[in-house]
Design a protein around this motif. Structure first.
Motif, mmCIF file in Angstrom:
data_model
loop_
_atom_site.group_PDB
_atom_site.id
_atom_site.type_symbol
_atom_site.label_atom_id
_atom_site.label_comp_id
_atom_site.label_asym_id
_atom_site.label_seq_id
_atom_site.Cartn_x
_atom_site.Cartn_y
_atom_site.Cartn_z
ATOM 1 N N VAL A 105 44.798 -10.158 -96.939
ATOM 2 C CA VAL A 105 45.419 -11.173 -96.104
ATOM 3 C C VAL A 105 46.604 -10.498 -95.435
ATOM 4 C CG1 VAL A 105 46.481 -13.457 -96.076
ATOM 5 C CG2 VAL A 105 44.735 -12.919 -97.783
ATOM 6 N N SER A 106 46.541 -10.326 -94.128
ATOM 7 C CA SER A 106 47.561 -9.528 -93.453
ATOM 8 C C SER A 106 48.903 -10.218 -93.486
ATOM 9 C CB SER A 106 47.164 -9.276 -91.996
ATOM 10 O OG SER A 106 47.391 -10.426 -91.221
ATOM 11 N N TYR A 107 49.943 -9.433 -93.310
ATOM 12 C CA TYR A 107 51.308 -9.957 -93.304
ATOM 13 C C TYR A 107 51.474 -11.029 -92.241
ATOM 14 C CZ TYR A 107 56.108 -10.320 -91.750
ATOM 15 O OH TYR A 107 57.302 -10.799 -91.323
ATOM 16 N N TYR A 108 50.872 -10.828 -91.070
ATOM 17 C CA TYR A 108 51.070 -11.765 -89.973
ATOM 18 C C TYR A 108 50.370 -13.095 -90.245
ATOM 19 C CZ TYR A 108 53.298 -8.018 -87.503
ATOM 20 O OH TYR A 108 54.165 -7.027 -87.170
ATOM 21 N N ASN A 109 49.188 -13.068 -90.858
ATOM 22 C CA ASN A 109 48.525 -14.311 -91.223
ATOM 23 C C ASN A 109 49.342 -15.067 -92.263
ATOM 24 O OD1 ASN A 109 46.419 -13.852 -89.508
ATOM 25 N ND2 ASN A 109 45.133 -12.865 -91.033
ATOM 26 N N ARG A 110 49.896 -14.340 -93.218
ATOM 27 C CA ARG A 110 50.723 -14.981 -94.238
ATOM 28 C C ARG A 110 51.960 -15.606 -93.602
ATOM 29 N NH1 ARG A 110 50.516 -10.924 -99.401
ATOM 30 N NH2 ARG A 110 48.456 -10.093 -99.000
ATOM 31 N N ARG A 111 52.563 -14.869 -92.682
ATOM 32 C CA ARG A 111 53.774 -15.369 -92.045
ATOM 33 C C ARG A 111 53.500 -16.657 -91.291
ATOM 34 N NH1 ARG A 111 56.228 -11.753 -87.530
ATOM 35 N NH2 ARG A 111 54.576 -12.806 -86.382
ATOM 36 N N GLU A 112 52.339 -16.735 -90.637
ATOM 37 C CA GLU A 112 51.998 -17.951 -89.912
ATOM 38 C C GLU A 112 51.838 -19.126 -90.871
ATOM 39 O OE1 GLU A 112 48.531 -16.925 -87.742
ATOM 40 O OE2 GLU A 112 49.585 -15.587 -86.352
ATOM 41 N N VAL A 113 51.240 -18.858 -92.049
ATOM 42 C CA VAL A 113 51.095 -19.921 -93.048
ATOM 43 C C VAL A 113 52.472 -20.366 -93.534
ATOM 44 C CG1 VAL A 113 50.272 -20.432 -95.373
ATOM 45 C CG2 VAL A 113 48.799 -19.201 -93.784
ATOM 46 N N VAL A 114 53.342 -19.392 -93.813
ATOM 47 C CA VAL A 114 54.694 -19.709 -94.291
ATOM 48 C C VAL A 114 55.454 -20.510 -93.237
ATOM 49 C CG1 VAL A 114 56.935 -18.706 -94.894
ATOM 50 C CG2 VAL A 114 54.836 -17.766 -95.887
ATOM 51 N N GLN A 115 55.377 -20.094 -91.982
ATOM 52 C CA GLN A 115 56.073 -20.817 -90.908
ATOM 53 C C GLN A 115 55.536 -22.235 -90.749
ATOM 54 O OE1 GLN A 115 55.573 -18.189 -87.560
ATOM 55 N NE2 GLN A 115 57.435 -17.011 -88.034
ATOM 56 N N GLU A 116 54.240 -22.392 -90.907
ATOM 57 C CA GLU A 116 53.636 -23.727 -90.843
ATOM 58 C C GLU A 116 54.178 -24.610 -91.960
ATOM 59 O OE1 GLU A 116 49.273 -25.799 -91.527
ATOM 60 O OE2 GLU A 116 49.396 -23.645 -91.087
ATOM 61 N N MET A 117 54.280 -24.050 -93.165
ATOM 62 C CA MET A 117 54.792 -24.822 -94.299
ATOM 63 C C MET A 117 56.260 -25.186 -94.103
ATOM 64 S SD MET A 117 52.600 -25.417 -96.827
ATOM 65 C CE MET A 117 53.462 -25.367 -98.400
ATOM 66 N N LEU A 118 57.046 -24.271 -93.550
ATOM 67 C CA LEU A 118 58.490 -24.505 -93.385
ATOM 68 C C LEU A 118 58.784 -25.619 -92.385
ATOM 69 C CD1 LEU A 118 59.841 -20.840 -93.433
ATOM 70 C CD2 LEU A 118 60.130 -22.585 -95.202
ATOM 71 N N LYS A 119 57.837 -25.928 -91.526
ATOM 72 C CA LYS A 119 58.029 -27.018 -90.564
ATOM 73 C C LYS A 119 57.987 -28.379 -91.244
ATOM 74 C CE LYS A 119 56.019 -24.475 -86.672
ATOM 75 N NZ LYS A 119 54.866 -24.402 -85.722
#
Length: 472
Positions: free
Chosen positions: A317-331
């Motif tokens: 799971v690439s860093y960028y895909n993870r970051r997008e998931v994290v950013q989605e959760m933080l919203k």
């Protein structure tokens, strides 16, 4: 009597000459084959050895102070590598006369036509996404490995024809070793299993890296290596320049790619040391392990500047895909309800446990003291109805991840033992990441625990624990 003494002395002299000759030959054979000789150790100053040991990760499975079993041939000629066509470097193209901003290295591990095609696509992508003014500030070094067949000549000529104008201008330089730079492959294969050496392919790749580093010294301010098959984002060069020039703090590498091995930017001042490290540990460290010695790194925070033509080669799971998931959760406005966090892991420096639950994507908990069975437990101050849980571990350069672990949720919490009881669900970490998005709602959850099932690294970085709840 005098004649006998004369013959005795003559015989003794011959014996001494024979013994000395045998000794010299044996030492030469030892030096060129499998000896961990003190000669090589003595040639490395104590200060340099200590510095290398300090830069080495804390893993401890490889002693970086020991010399390699087989000394690569490149070691003897490394100081002779210059930016010119010579007996050491076969150069196609005009050497750059002025120091530019960036050197872009593209290195082939073989002369396979498929890899060559991917490398040409990468060159095409670089040229298409940069303007004429940008091209004055970078140089592309295309590296072909040393082989004894004619394929390398044909590939070199093919590149020269396809990009003739750029080669003539010095924008593209096609290089290859003009002589063998490796080691005895038969001996290496014989020694590999007993001495736990890395694969023959990886060892030769490290030496190719060293050659590329040595050639690239002094060409520019910065150096980056791209994998054949990389495609570049539009205006990647301008974006990179602006980002690098904005830095006011010290850094060893900046990562601009999703791939943990390529797309790392280094200062060319470091290339000499990087080449020495590559030659010194070529038989024990993979490329990724070796580059991770340079610990002060930053990840480019926006979308990757380099991606890849081929897909499906990795399940990570690439860093960028993870970051997008994290950013989605933080919203979400309903994440990480009030809770207490516990762990039995030792904290490293100022990276406190509270940072893993603070909803800040840039802080993290970092530990270098944990075992199989170690845990991090979140105890909610009141039971929660949980919609989704995301746990992200690992550094920006794909290290320090929880490769073997589980996430559990429970309906009871024992404050004395700090354990989750009456477990309701369990998920396994995949490449250091857990996302429960496909799980049904979890009712009456009092706690969750992250448990280390198998310790596969000496360092563990927990970046985010994000718990999305539904308020009743």
């Amino acid at each position: 009597m005098a004649i006998r003494i004369k013959f005795a002395l003559r015989g003794l002299f011959r014996l001494l000459v024979t013994v000395l000759t045998v000794y010299i030959i044996s030492q030469m054979l030892v030096f060129h084959s499998v000896s961990k000789s003190s000669t090589r150790r003595a040639q490395t100053s104590p200060e340099l050895r200590r510095e290398r040991q300090k830069r080495m990760s804390e893993n401890g499975t490889v002693n970086i102070m020991d010399p390699p079993l087989l000394i690569p041939k490149l070691k003897k000629i490394s100081e002779l590598i210059q930016h010119a066509d010579s007996d050491i470097v076969d150069l196609l193209g005009l050497p750059t006369s002025e120091k530019v901003f960036l050197t872009i290295g593209i290195r082939l591990n073989s002369t396979n036509p498929k890899d060559f095609k991917l490398a040409r696509e990468t060159i095409g992508s670089i040229l298409k996404t940069t303007g004429i003014k940008d091209r004055r500030h970078y140089v592309i070094i295309f590296y072909l490995p040393f082989t004894k067949d004619r394929t390398r000549f044909l590939l070199q000529e093919a590149l020269g024809r396809r990009y003739q104008d750029f080669v003539d201008d010095g924008l593209i330089q096609v290089i290859r070793p003009a002589t063998d730079i490796y080691f005895d492959e038969y001996l290496y294969s014989s020694l590999r299993k007993a001495n736990k050496l890395i694969s023959l392919h990886s060892a030769k790749s490290n030496i190719d890296d060293a050659f590329l580093f040595l050639y690239s010294r002094g060409l520019s301010q910065f150096f980056i290596e791209l994998r054949p098959g990389s495609t570049c984002a539009t205006y990647f060069f301008k974006t990179m320049c602006m980002y690098v020039n904005s830095f006011k703090t010290k850094w060893d590498q900046i990562h601009f790619s999703e791939n943990p091995q390529y797309g790392r930017l280094f200062r060319t001042d470091h290339l000499q040391t990087m080449a020495e490290d590559a030659l010194h540990t070529y038989d024990r460290l993979t490329t990724e392990e070796r580059l991770n010695i340079y610990k002060i790194y930053f990840q480019y925070p926006q979308k990757a500047l380099f991606s890849y033509v081929e897909t499906g080669e990795s399940t990570n799971v690439s860093y960028y895909n993870r970051r997008e998931v994290v950013q989605e959760m933080l919203k979400s406005k309903t994440i990480n309800p009030a809770a207490k966090i516990f762990t039995d892991m030792r904290q490293y420096n100022d990276h406190e446990l509270k940072y893993v639950y603070d909803r800040n994507p840039h802080t993290f908990f970092w530990s270098n003291g944990f075992q199989t069975g170690s845990y991090v437990t979140v105890f909610f101050l009141k039971p929660q109805l949980i919609q989704r849980i995301v746990v992200n571990t690992g550094s920006y350069i794909n290290t320090d991840k929880l490769m073997s672990g589980i996430l559990t949720t429970g309906q009871e919490f024992n404050m004395d033992t700090r354990e989750c009881k009456n477990l309701t669900m369990q998920w396994a970490f995949i490449d250091g990441f857990v996302d429960t998005i496909d799980t049904d709602l979890l009712y009456n959850v009092s706690c969750l625990s992250i448990i280390v099932k198998s310790r596969q690294t000496d360092w563990l970085m927990l970046r985010n624990i994000l718990v999305q709840v539904i308020k009743l």
